[in-house]
Design an enzyme around this catalytic site. Structure first.
Site, PDB file in Angstrom:
ATOM      1  N   LYS A  77       0.718  -1.416  -0.020  1.00 41.61           N
ATOM      2  CA  LYS A  77       0.328  -0.202   0.174  1.00 41.61           C
ATOM      3  C   LYS A  77       0.447   0.845   0.352  1.00 41.61           C
ATOM      4  O   LYS A  77       1.892   1.612   0.243  1.00 41.61           O
ATOM      5  CB  LYS A  77      -0.834   0.395   1.850  1.00 41.61           C
ATOM      6  CG  LYS A  77      -2.385  -1.381   1.319  1.00 41.61           C
ATOM      7  CD  LYS A  77      -2.959  -0.816   0.080  1.00 41.61           C
ATOM      8  CE  LYS A  77      -4.070  -2.163   0.331  1.00 41.61           C
ATOM      9  NZ  LYS A  77      -3.701  -3.576  -0.260  1.00 41.61           N
ATOM     10  N   ASP A  78       0.360   2.142  -0.194  1.00 42.28           N
ATOM     11  CA  ASP A  78       1.359   3.395  -0.843  1.00 42.28           C
ATOM     12  C   ASP A  78       1.102   4.305   0.745  1.00 42.28           C
ATOM     13  O   ASP A  78       0.981   4.206   1.368  1.00 42.28           O
ATOM     14  CB  ASP A  78       0.311   4.322  -0.752  1.00 42.28           C
ATOM     15  CG  ASP A  78      -0.153   4.779  -2.544  1.00 42.28           C
ATOM     16  OD1 ASP A  78       0.760   5.209  -3.443  1.00 42.28           O
ATOM     17  OD2 ASP A  78      -0.464   3.822  -2.617  1.00 42.28           O
ATOM     18  N   ARG A  79       2.770   4.642   0.990  1.00 43.25           N
ATOM     19  CA  ARG A  79       3.197   4.676   2.218  1.00 43.25           C
ATOM     20  C   ARG A  79       2.774   6.085   2.782  1.00 43.25           C
ATOM     21  O   ARG A  79       2.155   6.763   3.633  1.00 43.25           O
ATOM     22  CB  ARG A  79       4.401   5.513   1.826  1.00 43.25           C
ATOM     23  CG  ARG A  79       5.106   5.418   3.493  1.00 43.25           C
ATOM     24  CD  ARG A  79       6.833   6.329   3.316  1.00 43.25           C
ATOM     25  NE  ARG A  79       7.002   6.256   4.393  1.00 43.25           N
ATOM     26  CZ  ARG A  79       8.418   6.442   5.137  1.00 43.25           C
ATOM     27  NH1 ARG A  79       9.418   6.564   3.720  1.00 43.25           N
ATOM     28  NH2 ARG A  79       9.144   7.439   6.235  1.00 43.25           N
TER      29      ARG A  79
END
Length: 352
Positions: A77-79
């Site tokens: 998942k995106d940070r």
């Protein structure tokens, strides 16, 4: 990497900013099932803000007293986002660990429950997204564009994240195909995925450019809606055209590898012609042992809704595992991603 790829609805005029704040990009993972409550794995649902997946996995491993490779996830998942995702911890014969020690202002444990199977990459139904795009400009046609995307979809491109900063994953793949040895299995897999994704994107872009995004070619390989079951017919029929128009089947493009193309006739010739300039890449994927596979040509966001309020657009939708939210945004507007000093590691994709 995506600048030269075709747009399904033409080059967008609207402009905006994506991820000005972490809360502007919310992702909620949907496994498609509930952990059964027994077994040697503990599934942990975590909400995290501004933290990357691997870092949180390491914290969970330390809290559970296990090796870090005992903690798995379904997708990166995106940070710079607020994300809810599941982690799996392999704990055979061990008591429930106290996972509250990993909690902080940026990490919350939402649920922990045992399950009888390992959580593997791609082991999910998909992701729910809520995006907030700010600083909108030249947005007069945005409402019509949203309607078009909701009804016709977008190109199912792999996003920039797949290729690494400046396309460095592709450069690494090229070096690997030229003979460079990559000992790290994860890196090798990453580079192979990048190469395969580039070829897929090229086929999709060519079909759109030729006006074939919604039109059958003889021998096209189609996928049944809601499954990965595929078939092809060399002779086009009104029945197949009607099924495509109704959404019962989807056009697909090749994920290159060993073996025969699932497409036939004119469709196979089209794909081979598009990839003719990439012969070394195709050969490299085959020698690496990847097999032919298929992926839908277009992506139609589900449960799509939006609110336009001045210079702010709030957009919600669901995407199946492996699809990229940024591919939806790309078709919608020219979105500038706010620079937060680090590279976003992924885009809620399931590791196709």
């Amino acid at each position: 990497m995506l600048e030269q790829l075709s747009y399904l609805h033409g080059v967008p005029a609207a402009k905006g900013i994506l991820k000005a704040e972490a809360s502007d990009f919310v992702v909620v993972e949907d496994l498609g099932f509930e952990p059964c409550g027994e077994g040697e794995h503990i599934f942990v649902r975590v909400r995290k803000t501004g933290e990357n997946t691997a870092w949180v996995a390491g914290l969970l491993a330390d809290a559970a007293g296990v090796n870090r490779n005992a903690v798995t996830w379904a997708g990166l998942k995106d940070r710079h986002a607020v994300t809810e995702q599941w982690f799996g911890i392999h704990l055979p014969g061990k008591a429930e660990p106290d996972l509250s020690v990993v909690e902080s202002d940026s990490i919350q444990i939402l649920q922990a429950r045992r399950h009888n199977r390992k959580l593997r990459v791609g082991y999910l139904k998909g992701n729910h997204f809520t995006l907030r795009l700010t600083g909108l400009a030249q947005a007069d046609g945005l409402e019509a564009r949203l309607q078009a995307i909701a009804t016709q979809g977008v190109p199912n491109y792999y996003g920039e994240q797949r290729f690494g900063r400046g396309g460095n994953n592709l450069e690494a793949a090229k070096a690997m195909f030229a003979g460079k040895r990559i000992k790290d299995r994860n890196k090798r897999s990453l580079y192979l995925s990048a190469a395969r994704s580039m070829l897929f994107n090229a086929i999709v872009s060519a079909r759109i450019e030729q006006g074939l995004a919604h039109q059958l070619l003889a021998g096209d390989c189609v996928m049944l809606k809601g499954s990965h079951s595929i078939f092809s017919e060399e002779v086009l029929t009104p029945e197949l055209a009607a099924r495509l128009a109704s959404g019962d089947v989807q056009l697909t493009a090749s994920l290159w590898g060993r073996g025969r193309l699932a497409s036939q006739g004119a469709a196979a010739e089209f794909e081979q012609a598009v990839l003719a300039p990439y012969a070394e890449w195709c050969d490299g994927l085959e020698k690496a042992g990847l097999d032919q596979d298929r992926r839908p040509l277009l992506l139609k966001p589900e449960q799509m809704s939006w609110l336009l309020d001045g210079e702010v657009l709030t957009l919600s939708f669901f995407l199946p595992a492996g699809a990229f939210a940024t591919s939806v945004v790309r078709e919608l507007m020219q979105a500038e991603e706010a620079d937060h000093g680090f590279r976003n590691q992924s885009d809620a994709n399931s590791g196709q």
